[in-house]
Design a protein around this motif. Structure first.
Motif, PDB file in Angstrom:
ATOM      1  N   GLU A  50      -1.565  -8.673 -20.931  1.00 54.82           N
ATOM      2  CA  GLU A  50      -0.583  -8.600 -22.054  1.00 54.82           C
ATOM      3  C   GLU A  50      -0.065  -9.623 -22.348  1.00 54.82           C
ATOM      4  O   GLU A  50       0.100 -10.278 -23.416  1.00 54.82           O
ATOM      5  CB  GLU A  50       0.250  -7.113 -22.231  1.00 54.82           C
ATOM      6  N   VAL A  51       0.530 -10.496 -21.193  1.00 57.94           N
ATOM      7  CA  VAL A  51       1.530 -11.553 -21.339  1.00 57.94           C
ATOM      8  C   VAL A  51       0.737 -12.903 -21.112  1.00 57.94           C
ATOM      9  O   VAL A  51       0.916 -13.994 -21.734  1.00 57.94           O
ATOM     10  CB  VAL A  51       2.766 -11.547 -20.542  1.00 57.94           C
ATOM     11  N   GLY A  52      -0.554 -12.688 -20.406  1.00 57.94           N
ATOM     12  CA  GLY A  52      -1.289 -13.895 -20.153  1.00 57.94           C
ATOM     13  C   GLY A  52      -2.177 -14.293 -21.591  1.00 57.94           C
ATOM     14  O   GLY A  52      -2.588 -15.381 -21.538  1.00 57.94           O
ATOM     15  N   ALA A 166       9.087 -10.207 -16.442  1.00 58.03           N
ATOM     16  CA  ALA A 166       9.194 -11.032 -15.186  1.00 58.03           C
ATOM     17  C   ALA A 166       7.693 -11.998 -15.056  1.00 58.03           C
ATOM     18  O   ALA A 166       7.572 -12.960 -14.636  1.00 58.03           O
ATOM     19  CB  ALA A 166       9.218 -10.050 -13.773  1.00 58.03           C
ATOM     20  N   LEU A 167       6.467 -11.438 -15.311  1.00 62.33           N
ATOM     21  CA  LEU A 167       5.191 -11.917 -15.248  1.00 62.33           C
ATOM     22  C   LEU A 167       5.029 -13.086 -16.302  1.00 62.33           C
ATOM     23  O   LEU A 167       4.723 -14.090 -15.943  1.00 62.33           O
ATOM     24  CB  LEU A 167       4.230 -10.930 -15.534  1.00 62.33           C
ATOM     25  N   ALA A 168       5.740 -12.768 -17.422  1.00 71.59           N
ATOM     26  CA  ALA A 168       5.719 -13.713 -18.310  1.00 71.59           C
ATOM     27  C   ALA A 168       6.574 -15.178 -17.941  1.00 71.59           C
ATOM     28  O   ALA A 168       5.989 -16.542 -17.989  1.00 71.59           O
ATOM     29  CB  ALA A 168       6.433 -13.746 -19.667  1.00 71.59           C
ATOM     30  N   HIS A 169       7.303 -15.013 -17.226  1.00 73.13           N
ATOM     31  CA  HIS A 169       8.601 -16.016 -16.770  1.00 73.13           C
ATOM     32  C   HIS A 169       7.417 -16.601 -15.425  1.00 73.13           C
ATOM     33  O   HIS A 169       7.386 -17.818 -15.226  1.00 73.13           O
ATOM     34  CB  HIS A 169       9.985 -15.474 -15.969  1.00 73.13           C
ATOM     35  N   TYR A 181       4.244 -20.051 -24.992  1.00 72.61           N
ATOM     36  CA  TYR A 181       3.060 -18.787 -25.219  1.00 72.61           C
ATOM     37  C   TYR A 181       3.419 -17.492 -24.620  1.00 72.61           C
ATOM     38  O   TYR A 181       2.965 -16.510 -25.408  1.00 72.61           O
ATOM     39  CB  TYR A 181       1.845 -19.707 -25.022  1.00 72.61           C
ATOM     40  N   PHE A 182       3.660 -17.651 -23.210  1.00 77.25           N
ATOM     41  CA  PHE A 182       3.651 -16.554 -22.524  1.00 77.25           C
ATOM     42  C   PHE A 182       5.016 -15.577 -22.851  1.00 77.25           C
ATOM     43  O   PHE A 182       5.103 -14.244 -22.962  1.00 77.25           O
ATOM     44  CB  PHE A 182       3.805 -16.687 -20.882  1.00 77.25           C
ATOM     45  N   ASP A 183       6.132 -16.340 -23.275  1.00 79.24           N
ATOM     46  CA  ASP A 183       7.252 -15.706 -23.888  1.00 79.24           C
ATOM     47  C   ASP A 183       6.875 -14.970 -24.951  1.00 79.24           C
ATOM     48  O   ASP A 183       7.488 -13.912 -25.147  1.00 79.24           O
ATOM     49  CB  ASP A 183       8.414 -16.580 -23.831  1.00 79.24           C
TER      50      ASP A 183
END
Length: 319
Positions: A50-52, A166-169, A181-183
């Motif tokens: 989802e975030v990647g 946390a994964l986005a960070h 982009y991830f944020d």
């Protein structure tokens, strides 16, 4: 005219050489390649995807239709571990038997020889550090399948949100040039999740306080979030069949508390739940607890959509 043509020729040649050199440099390769993300389970892989987005290549070791406590490690796991930039684990000892620890040989993570994903390295991510953990043992820690709390915490959507953030960070730390982009991907995911939660909570509101029995204590976060009540489990420990006394006590408890639903994951046997259901009049509901647990459940949202559709139908049939 001839001098102009010669100048264009030299300029084109220099430009081609410059681009070729840049493409061969490590920095260029890093900027254009995808981060290789490896999750132990399909649920964490779904959140990472989802975030990647398109800037991460996400895989999982365990499929959603496998029992995550009892996994037989394969040589292919080692190959994936060696290539990973980021390893995501559930933690709380869920993978200790087949990935992160070993009593007699080095763990699979250690055997991979990949320094990027060793415990303490930037590419090692324990998702349990960012989730609300329930069923924490109150007494001394004893040999147990859940010695540090319930590892099935992804079944609370709010934990899914915390882990995704946390994964986005983390992805941004590993690839600073793509941090924004991830944020942005996380913000879109969070908004979609909030919208979905409104629908899910509306669907489950009529059944708040309803009592259920589960095959094993793997639904605690799910039941807490949707305000359902568990009165007991069929298996006192994973892989250990219930004794005759335990099953008899559970039947009596279900009758006295008017429990009409037994939740069972697809990878458990159905003989025991069906026997208990015949004696109590309860309904056995097969409910996947992971992305990929049933055909068509390919992301985090579809897991809850599927489970709530099945569960609300079962509740309606018992009312």
């Amino acid at each position: 005219m001839r001098r102009i043509l010669e100048w264009h020729l030299w300029f084109t040649l220099l430009l081609a050489l410059s681009l070729a050199g840049a493409a061969a440099s490590p920095l260029f390769a890093q900027a254009t390649s995808k981060l290789k993300v490896l999750a132990s389970t399909a649920d964490l892989a779904a959140l990472a995807a989802e975030v990647g987005g398109e800037r991460a290549e996400v895989q999982s070791l365990v499929r959603g239709n496998q029992h995550p406590h009892f996994v037989q490690a394969k040589p292919s796991y080692l190959l994936k571990l060696r290539k990973a930039d980021l390893l995501i684990i559930v933690g709380l000892e869920l993978e200790s038997g087949w990935l992160t620890r070993s009593h007699h040989t080095p763990s699979l993570v250690s055997q991979s020889g990949n320094a990027r994903i060793q415990p303490g390295a930037p590419g090692y991510f324990d998702a349990s550090q960012y989730a609300e953990i329930v069923d924490m043992p109150s007494g001394p820690i004893t040999p147990s399948i859940q010695p540090f709390g319930n590892p099935h915490y992804w079944l609370d959507p709010e934990n899914g949100r915390k882990i995704a953030q946390a994964l986005a960070h983390k992805l941004g730390e590993l690839r600073p040039s793509d941090a924004s982009y991830f944020d942005d991907r996380f913000r879109v995911f969070s908004k979609r999740l909030s919208d979905a939660e409104e629908i899910w909570n509306a669907e489950m509101r009529p059944y708040r306080g309803c009592k259920v029995v589960t095959y094993y204590r793997s639904w605690s976060n799910f039941l807490k979030y949707f305000q359902l009540v568990s009165v007991g489990e069929i298996e006192p420990q994973p892989g250990i069949p219930p004794s005759r006394d335990h099953a008899s006590e559970l039947v009596n408890l279900m009758k006295s508390q008017n429990v009409g639903i037994i939740l069972v994951e697809p990878y458990f046997e159905l003989k025991t739940p069906n026997n208990i259901a015949r004696k109590t009049g309860a309904k056995v509901v097969v409910l996947p607890s992971s992305v990929g647990g049933e055909k068509g459940i390919t992301d985090y949202f579809q897991l809850f959509d599927y489970d709530l559709a099945v569960l609300t139908k079962a509740f309606r049939s018992k009312s």
